[in-house]
Design an enzyme around this catalytic site. Structure first.
Site, mmCIF file in Angstrom:
data_model
loop_
_atom_site.group_PDB
_atom_site.id
_atom_site.type_symbol
_atom_site.label_atom_id
_atom_site.label_comp_id
_atom_site.label_asym_id
_atom_site.label_seq_id
_atom_site.Cartn_x
_atom_site.Cartn_y
_atom_site.Cartn_z
ATOM 1 N N ARG A 171 14.792 -77.985 -51.842
ATOM 2 C CA ARG A 171 15.801 -78.451 -51.291
ATOM 3 C C ARG A 171 16.776 -78.717 -52.563
ATOM 4 O O ARG A 171 18.011 -78.726 -52.378
ATOM 5 C CB ARG A 171 15.786 -79.658 -50.452
ATOM 6 N N VAL A 205 20.441 -74.823 -42.109
ATOM 7 C CA VAL A 205 19.189 -74.718 -42.368
ATOM 8 C C VAL A 205 18.615 -75.803 -43.521
ATOM 9 O O VAL A 205 19.341 -76.626 -44.210
ATOM 10 C CB VAL A 205 18.994 -73.385 -43.269
ATOM 11 N N GLU A 206 17.371 -75.833 -43.946
ATOM 12 C CA GLU A 206 16.530 -76.689 -44.769
ATOM 13 C C GLU A 206 16.805 -78.306 -44.301
ATOM 14 O O GLU A 206 17.281 -79.105 -45.232
ATOM 15 C CB GLU A 206 16.862 -76.641 -46.144
ATOM 16 N N GLY A 207 17.119 -78.720 -42.988
ATOM 17 C CA GLY A 207 17.418 -79.987 -42.528
ATOM 18 C C GLY A 207 18.810 -79.961 -42.098
ATOM 19 O O GLY A 207 19.977 -79.740 -42.803
#
Length: 789
Positions: free
Chosen positions: A335, A457-459
């Site tokens: 991330r 995406v990714e949280g």
């Protein structure tokens, strides 16, 4: 009188003894408080605990301490590329960009060409994080970030297709947790693109709450390669899995159960990660999602009662149930790089292309970039791009230092993607009709469509802001809170009391010191804060102001945790605002670090605008927390400590904004720095290439334009019907106002300008009839077959 004085003295001695004599303090104060603390401490699941403890604390921890060590920030080395990495960026990355036609990919083929796929495989793009001993490139995190950023200035399909195999997925997990046999088999194949990886985590019932995935595996015996072995029967239903439709190796996260005790006494073993070949019996992949016309391959994967041996588990059977911690630790690294890099690339392209367009495009006989209304948008575009790049670089650099900064990576992901949204939106406003008509010459429309993908995406950003930045940061970054929680959960009573006592009274002293510091800095404007002597004079006050914010933030955080307790977790708006303060301090630190490392005073307007903007936003976040405090009395107290003389920070001046906007539309070393490493085609048949050429031609033509306008003001062209905006250069040449050489400059500028302002048009049916004549179904016309590994 003597009796009263003696009593006061004895009371003071007793109080000092109670606080200083640790055995006495533990027995009379800490033990009762520990008992109360255990009762009010919210229950924490194993997955929550693993998420909190995963990764490392980096610079964000300094910001939580109330007095950041600026020398430590300056001591972090400036990220740089090796000669090999720089050559790869300049050559292989440019060639990969050249091979991808984003309009064709997004409108016709719905994937990169086989030639482009083969090139990125052959040149090792899919193995940047894999060590050389396994055939990978073994690039630094910063080089990885630079590559993804540059690819993303060309095409999201190209950027994502390279980004994902190098981010959270099979290669990353194998490197840290795989068995030797798994590493030796898979890593060389992944490095050379023989295997295309995907990792399946998200399910329809567990998106942001990924720890609650319902996908399950049951330990059992079954047939594998002609013999009975101990394995798992796994059922899953996943979606949004990037590269899943064409992957050859599928990483899979599921919860493993052992009801028959075949592995031991534990029935719920926990989240487990496995590697499954795409052609393993029962694996269902191939269908695709279409995320806002971003045609990077992503789609669902499913399987029902799929038997697989325990050796499919990443790390082997010993790592069964360890999957969540594995994912959380690798997520912090991935991330920090993936989305910050791709979205910074998007912003850099926007800044460079929109800045050029605003100089080339004219209305009312003036470049549109010189209108004050347009200047406001250009100011944000330039300043935010500078800030995004500073944040991306500093956070990627932390990975190269061996850090896995879970909170800093969340800050970078959230704010870089949010700023990218603002940059692209402003860019679309500036280019107007050019931006809203899709076609081969539109350089920004697809980016505008796909901005929400990075937000999601990714949280998801909403939950990242309201639950992660402060919710996780307060526990992970605070010097005492996690220690108190760990002590409260320690089954060893004596050790628990010892550790809790040390953490508690350290915490109390910490809070008092920061409260006093916050008040002092508020009364003095933080003018007495010491900063390193190496700091540039124009930046000194910003270091002092961030230190003031740090002390105030640490104090208001402690007061909030004390007054609100466990309810703070449920007060998401307040938690979000506290997270905003922490994040703005991190962004300011990144900008200061960038300015310190680069050392270019010409960049000062970009620094000033961003720091003044961030300090104002941080101040307003403090205001939001204090103004919404459930206890008005506590709110008044906090306001007095933090802002004893009122709120001192205002929005940036118009003049400062003008200086930033001028940098966006004027050729300079500063403009080249904050838009560095864009893929810039050299020919006019590419939209960005045409802009680059038209920008240079416009700058060259402006002095000649001034001569023509002066002649027009003197009335030299009065009565000539050809003296219009398109043909006035020809008239000026015919009447001797400009020379043949000057006329050639104007003519070339006009030709390039016409290319730049042109928008695409199509046949009435958008060539649907042509496709129908070939008797090709629309879905088959645009979606290619699986690309062979």
């Amino acid at each position: 009188m003597f009796t009263i004085a003696s009593s006061l003295l004895l009371a003071c001695v007793a109080l000092v003894a109670l606080l200083v004599v640790r055995p006495l303090r533990r027995a009379l104060l800490s033990a009762p408080l520990l008992s109360v603390y255990r009762k009010i401490l919210p229950q924490m699941s194993n997955t929550e605990r693993e998420a909190l403890e995963a990764g490392t604390v980096w610079w964000e921890g300094e910001l939580f301490r109330g007095n950041p060590d600026w020398k430590k920030l300056h001591a972090y080395p400036q990220p740089t590329l090796t000669p090999v990495e720089q050559s790869f960026l300049d050559n292989e990355v440019d060639e990969a960009c050249r091979l991808v036609d984003d309009w064709k990919v997004s409108q016709t083929t719905y994937d990169m060409s086989p030639e482009a796929w083969q090139y990125i495989k052959d040149k090792g793009f899919l193995g940047m994080i894999i060590p050389k001993k396994y055939g990978g490139l073994e690039f630094s995190a910063y080089a990885h970030s630079q590559v993804v950023q540059k690819l993303s200035t060309r095409s999201s399909v190209l950027g994502v297709s390279v980004m994902v195999p190098n981010s959270l997925g099979p290669a990353e997990l194998l490197l840290h947790y795989g068995t030797d046999a798994q590493k030796n088999y898979y890593l060389p194949r992944l490095a050379k693109g023989i295997e295309i990886p995907a990792f399946a985590l998200t399910s329809p019932w567990a998106g942001s709450d990924a720890a609650s995935i319902p996908d399950a595996g049951i330990v059992c015996k079954g047939q594998w390669q002609g013999r009975e072995v101990l394995g798992m029967r796994v059922t899953w239903d996943k979606r949004y899995i990037t590269l899943a439709p064409l992957c050859t190796i599928l990483g899979l996260a599921f919860r493993l159960y052992d009801p028959d005790g075949l592995l031991g006494d534990q029935k719920d073993i926990g989240i487990t990660c496995a590697l499954v070949p795409h052609d393993h019996p029962g694996v269902d992949i191939g269908r695709r999602h279409l995320p806002l016309n971003g045609v990077f391959t992503t789609g669902p994967t499913r399987g029902k009662d799929v038997f697989m041996p325990l050796e499919f588990i990443i790390g082997g059977p010993a790592m069964a149930g360890r999957g969540w911690r594995m994912l959380m630790e690798c997520l912090a690294a991935g991330r920090s790089i993936s989305l910050p890099s791709s979205n910074t690339g998007m912003a850099k392209l926007t800044a460079r292309a929109v800045g050029a367009y605003a100089r080339v495009r004219s209305q009312f006989k003036m470049s549109v970039g010189k209108f004050e209304g347009v200047e406001e948008a250009l100011t944000r575009i330039g300043a935010y791009t500078y800030l995004m790049d500073a944040t991306r670089s500093m956070t990627a650099g932390a990975i190269d230092l061996g850090e896995k900064p879970s909170v800093a990576s969340a800050i970078a992901k959230y704010h870089v993607t949010e700023l990218a949204r603002k940059v692209v939106n402003d860019g679309m406003d500036v280019i107007g009709g050019k931006g809203i008509c899709l076609g081969p010459s539109n350089f920004l429309g697809r980016a505008y469509q796909q901005v929400p993908v990075g937000i999601t995406v990714e949280g998801a950003n909403i939950l990242t802001r309201s639950l992660i930045l402060f919710g996780q940061g307060a526990i992970r970054c605070h010097p005492y809170v996690l220690k108190e929680m760990q002590a409260a959960n320690n089954p060893d009573a004596a050790q628990a009391l010892h550790d809790f006592d040390a953490a508690l009274f350290g915490h109390i002293g910490f809070t008092i010191r920061n409260g006093v510091s916050a008040l002092w800095h508020g009364l003095t404007g933080a003018r007495f804060v010491s900063v390193p002597s190496s700091v540039a004079p124009e930046a000194k006050r910003y270091y002092q102001q961030v230190t003031r914010f740090s002390a105030s933030f640490a104090f208001i955080s402690d007061v909030s945790m004390l007054v609100l307790g466990g309810s703070l977790k449920r007060r998401e708006k307040m938690s979000a605002r506290l997270g905003d303060i922490l994040a703005q301090m991190y962004l300011m630190s990144a900008a200061l670090k960038r300015y310190q490392d680069v050392g270019q005073q010409a960049d000062a307007p970009l620094l000033h605008w961003n720091l003044q903007n961030s300090r104002y936003l941080a101040q307003e976040a403090f205001k939001g927390v204090i103004g919404n405090y459930p206890s008005k009395l506590v709110g008044m107290f906090l306001n007095f400590v933090i802002f004893p003389l009122g709120r001192p920070y205002a929005v940036q001046s118009d003049e400062l904004g003008h200086q930033v906007a001028k940098l966006v539309i004027s050729p300079s070393a500063t403009r080249d720095r904050f838009t560095a490493d864009c893929h810039l085609p050299k020919t006019a048949n590419e939209p960005v290439g045409a802009l680059e050429l038209a920008f240079a031609a416009t700058i060259a033509a402006e002095p000649i334009d001034a001569k023509v306008r002066e002649a027009e003001k003197r009335g030299l062209f009065d009565g000539n019907p050809d003296a219009n905006v398109r043909d006035i250069a020809h008239v000026a040449f015919k009447q001797g106002v400009v020379s043949a050489e000057e006329y050639a400059v104007l003519k070339r500028r006009d030709e390039l300008r016409d290319i730049v302002v042109r928008v695409d048009d199509f046949p009435f049916d958008f060539d649907v009839a042509t496709a129908n004549k070939r008797n090709v179904e629309p879905s088959k016309a645009v979606i290619p077959e699986r690309i062979a590994a």
